[in-house]
Design a protein around this motif. Structure first.
Motif, short mmCIF file in Angstrom:
data_model
loop_
_atom_site.label_atom_id
_atom_site.label_comp_id
_atom_site.label_asym_id
_atom_site.label_seq_id
_atom_site.Cartn_x
_atom_site.Cartn_y
_atom_site.Cartn_z
N MET B 1 0.85 -1.20 0.00
CA MET B 1 0.00 0.00 0.00
C MET B 1 0.89 1.25 0.00
N SER B 2 0.87 2.02 -1.07
CA SER B 2 1.57 3.30 -1.03
C SER B 2 0.64 4.34 -1.65
N GLY B 3 1.11 5.54 -1.83
CA GLY B 3 0.24 6.59 -2.34
C GLY B 3 0.96 7.91 -2.33
N LYS B 4 0.18 8.96 -2.16
CA LYS B 4 0.77 10.30 -2.15
C LYS B 4 0.44 11.00 -0.85
N ALA B 5 1.45 11.50 -0.17
CA ALA B 5 1.24 12.22 1.08
C ALA B 5 1.60 13.69 0.90
N ALA B 6 0.80 14.54 1.51
CA ALA B 6 1.13 15.97 1.55
C ALA B 6 1.50 16.33 2.98
N ILE B 7 2.66 16.96 3.13
CA ILE B 7 3.17 17.33 4.45
C ILE B 7 3.05 18.84 4.58
N VAL B 8 2.22 19.28 5.50
CA VAL B 8 2.02 20.71 5.70
C VAL B 8 2.74 21.11 6.99
N GLY B 9 3.85 21.80 6.83
CA GLY B 9 4.72 22.09 7.98
C GLY B 9 5.82 21.05 8.01
N GLY B 10 7.05 21.47 7.67
CA GLY B 10 8.14 20.50 7.49
C GLY B 10 9.23 20.58 8.53
N GLY B 11 8.88 20.83 9.78
CA GLY B 11 9.87 20.87 10.86
C GLY B 11 10.29 19.46 11.25
N VAL B 12 10.69 19.30 12.53
CA VAL B 12 11.17 18.00 12.99
C VAL B 12 10.06 16.95 12.89
N ILE B 13 8.82 17.33 13.25
CA ILE B 13 7.72 16.36 13.21
C ILE B 13 7.25 16.14 11.77
N GLY B 14 6.98 17.24 11.04
CA GLY B 14 6.57 17.11 9.64
C GLY B 14 7.64 16.41 8.82
N GLY B 15 8.91 16.75 9.07
CA GLY B 15 10.01 16.11 8.36
C GLY B 15 10.08 14.62 8.67
N GLY B 16 9.82 14.27 9.93
CA GLY B 16 9.80 12.86 10.31
C GLY B 16 8.69 12.09 9.61
N TRP B 17 7.51 12.72 9.50
CA TRP B 17 6.42 12.12 8.73
C TRP B 17 6.83 11.94 7.26
N ALA B 18 7.42 12.99 6.68
CA ALA B 18 7.84 12.93 5.27
C ALA B 18 8.78 11.75 5.07
N ALA B 19 9.74 11.59 5.99
CA ALA B 19 10.71 10.49 5.86
C ALA B 19 10.02 9.14 5.97
N ARG B 20 9.11 9.00 6.94
CA ARG B 20 8.37 7.74 7.13
C ARG B 20 7.61 7.36 5.86
#
Lengths: 491, 491
Positions: B1-20
């Motif tokens: 299962m993959s897809g497209k994620a939008a990250i709004v706010g790319g700090g430590v938490i948003g960046g961590g989500w982006a990486a995950r």
């Protein structure tokens, strides 16, 4: 450094102390009037013998002598350390401590396992006041290193220092707490969480399992390696601890807990915390701390994965769900072309496989090959349920050639050939690659065994058949270069 | 299962989500007006790439595409998941969430990383209320599995279930919290500890480092694998959880914390906790839970020892202090009789070296031999400081014969002979024994290397000299049976 310890009260805590002393070579005498004491302590000791000796990389000394005594006086006679772990009632502790007078030497340390009482409370009216200190351990005492050491003005500082040195020699972490306070430090923190957790259950917000999961899949993992302040220092990032703490101020006024007595966040308190944090962690940059933290988290979660528990069990389930998409198969019958070497491993090099030379360490090459062997075993039908029924393969011989290096995070694959699969024998040839580079070859001889007798035995017909079919399909491949080679043989 | 994620706010938490998301194969679009956002996210991603891919035993899919967008609308276009991680101000979060209307599909999950706000607060006045849920992660988001998922009556239960399934496919542990409450669950517990810790610092009882040590050498290790209630279930022992909780009652009234709002421990609350604990942990006996706990603690502390950190660093220091007493030496010159095979390892088999066959697993034989090789290297002068200066030995070839089994806790020793020590070559023969039984032999060819060029090079004269002297002293010993043998060769 060893000696003689007297354990007064042999329950879970006293028993844990007894095990810690015994396995570090001390002789131990136990006094506990409970007729079940010997059985109970035996159970703790059995757990300790299973887990503590292998914790470190150097053998422990020979176990000391364990003796159960009929009287307190007999138990403490000649003791270098007396550890009191009787129930948490002050008058009972006073009675036990008073009885020691005249039976112990002037340099004997008298430690109390009390969770809550202050040393001056224990010492009150005691002839041996100067020898009594709080030595509060954590269950399981034989494994967890922390001991809170608390003294009072009645104790000579050198006496406390000596007590700490003795605990260090037991592999423990004596934390000398300079101020007397009810419940010392750790239990105050635990108590705060416990009260908040009781509210969550009482108000129907969460079950005990949900609260435990909120701990062990999140901050519990962080706290096993860094505490509260070092973790927040990282969260504060480059802006620094002062900035982070100042920002935290307003949150403290929010109703995020039932427990609302909040210290005022004065400039002085901010400065004190930031200064202490610098002294504690300032030798590492935030970036370094992040990498140390990540390396610790990976290592601990991988340790939990081996036990299929908590965050590790979650990772195992995640791996299993992705195996097929990664090109791995569970059965020989599912191979698209059985005449080719089989993909038996596809993974990245984890952080805990790296050694002081900055590359994947030699033992992990064999770990990777063993994982590949496990996959091949499963493919021929030697899976978990087959093993549970008493059949398995044991490796009897291995030859590895290390041909190239590989770093953390790099992808590696293993492809496997069956050189021979007949009767009890499974002769495998693994090739490990990373991005087209051949890193290593592994040649392995395994024998099928009966797990009850631990002797070689023929595999079940379906396993033998699948293995023979794969061996036959691979027989057309040319013999790999290096097969059958001994160490140091000319090429 | 993959897809497209939008990250709004790319700090430590948003960046961590982006990486995950990225490392699990999702394409990720980021919107963050901070001009430093790309650099900051790049740093988080670098940490994640180093640690996450090797966490599991199966390769992750190919990384998705990362894109930085100039507008929120562009970033969220076509997104399956939008994750909002903007600063913790409700009006800002409301503004961002309102802007999503008209730009996302009706099945797009809109997760908020909020630590404190309730979902109904976020949803208030929002056109997309039914798609907004709290998805509160823990730093580092790319490694820690926990995500608190909280919805409100505005969310369809099936929508929340689907959101949880997507997080599970990212290797995360979605914890669905059924009741809305400020700060959800984990941060309430953290907040309670934080407040208590601030009091301890403010009152001068303990420093930040002492508080961190009280956590990471004690209950932090417990909480990385079992939580509060399962740990206390074990502490309660055979008497059971009901008995344990009832006993705890009086303590709650003691002044063990500054935070004194205490729930009344009614029979109903005791029954609820005990019943929930049975449901959570009742499939294991207390004895089983103890052994699971001990196995986890040993594995995690040994993982920390590899990183020389926390409880693991303590263990390493303890090992080093005991090495000499255990018969190990640091220099060839310290050997009492250099003509005999050298004791290079003496230890017990740790719990994390055991496999599904109930014995020490094959890769750990090589681990033990590698530890023995390290000791021999140190003895000839290839120690930490020599390696730091750029010289080392790499193993190029290994042959292991597994001759007998060994169980957890058993003592093992390795004695080592230098078969050849000349020029760049170090040819070693290890024999592993347990209580007089020969368990395995290990034959290893190592080459001295220059760590800068990664190529073979002659060792420094003092190392070459020590190695040659040991080889000469061992030359009089008869050639060991099995040396030079290839896998499957006749005896």
């Amino acid at each position: 450094m060893s000696g003689k310890a007297a354990i007064v009260g042999g329950g879970v805590i006293g028993g844990g102390w007894a095990a810690r002393f015994l396995l570090n070579g001390w002789d131990v005498a136990v006094f506990d009037p409970d007729p079940q004491a010997e059985r109970k302590l035996g159970e703790v000791l059995e757990n300790a013998r299973r887990s503590l000796p292998g914790l470190g990389d150097v053998a422990l000394p020979s176990e000391g002598q364990l003796r159960f005594c009929a009287s307190l006086a007999e138990a403490v006679d000649g003791a270098d350390w007396v550890q009191e772990s009787v129930p948490e009632r002050l008058e009972l502790k006073h009675r036990v401590l008073a009885e020691l007078a005249g039976h112990v030497r002037a340099d004997t340390v008298i430690g109390s396992s009390t969770s809550g009482f202050k040393p001056s409370e224990l010492q009150e009216g005691q002839a041996l006041a100067g020898q009594i200190v709080v030595a509060h351990p954590f269950n399981p005492v034989y494994l967890l290193p922390l001991v809170e050491i608390v003294g009072s003005p009645a104790n000579d500082p050198a006496f406390i220092e000596d007590a700490c040195a003795r605990l260090t020699a037991l592999g423990m972490k004596p934390l000398h707490i300079r101020a007397e306070i009810d419940a010392h430090i750790a239990d105050r923190l635990l108590e705060a969480v416990w009260r908040e957790a009781l509210w969550l259950v009482r108000d129907g917000i969460a079950t005990t399992e949900e609260i435990d999961d909120a701990i062990r899949f999140g901050f519990g993992l962080r706290w096993a390696q860094m505490g509260l302040f070092e973790t927040y220092r990282i969260a504060g990032g480059e802006a620094g601890m002062r900035h982070f703490i100042s920002q935290f101020g307003p949150c403290l006024q929010w109703p995020w807990t039932k427990l609302m007595d909040v210290p005022e966040l004065t400039d002085d308190l901010i400065e004190r915390i930031a200064g202490q944090s610098d002294a504690q962690s300032g030798t590492h940059s935030i970036r370094e701390l992040e990498r140390i933290r990540d390396g610790n988290l990976v290592g601990m979660m991988r340790a939990l994965a081996l036990n299929d528990w908590g965050a590790g069990a979650l990772q195992n389930a995640h791996d299993a769900a992705r195996a097929q998409a990664a090109g791995l198969v569970d059965h020989v019958g599912a191979l698209s072309d059985p005449s080719l070497p089989v993909l038996t491993l596809t993974r990245a090099v984890p952080l805990d496989w790296i050694d002081y030379n900055g590359h994947m360490t030699e033992a992990r090459y064999l770990d990777a090959f063993a994982q590949a062997t496990d996959r091949l075993m499963r493919m021929v039908g030697c899976d978990d349920s087959y093993i549970a029924e008493g059949g398995s393969f044991f490796t009897v011989e291995t030859h590895i050639r290390h041909l190239d290096e590989v770093r953390a995070g790099a992808p590696i694959t293993v492809h496997t050939r069956v050189l021979e699969g007949a009767g009890k024998k499974m002769h495998l040839w693994h090739e490990m690659q990373s991005d087209g580079r051949l890193l290593a070859t592994g040649e392995h001889m395994l024998l099928h065994v009966d797990l009850a007798t631990r002797r070689a035995s023929p595999p079940a017909p379906q396993v033998a058949g699948a293995l023979e079919r794969l061996a036959a399909a691979h027989a057309a491949l040319p013999l790999p270069e290096g097969a059958g080679r001994g160490v140091g043989a000319p090429r």
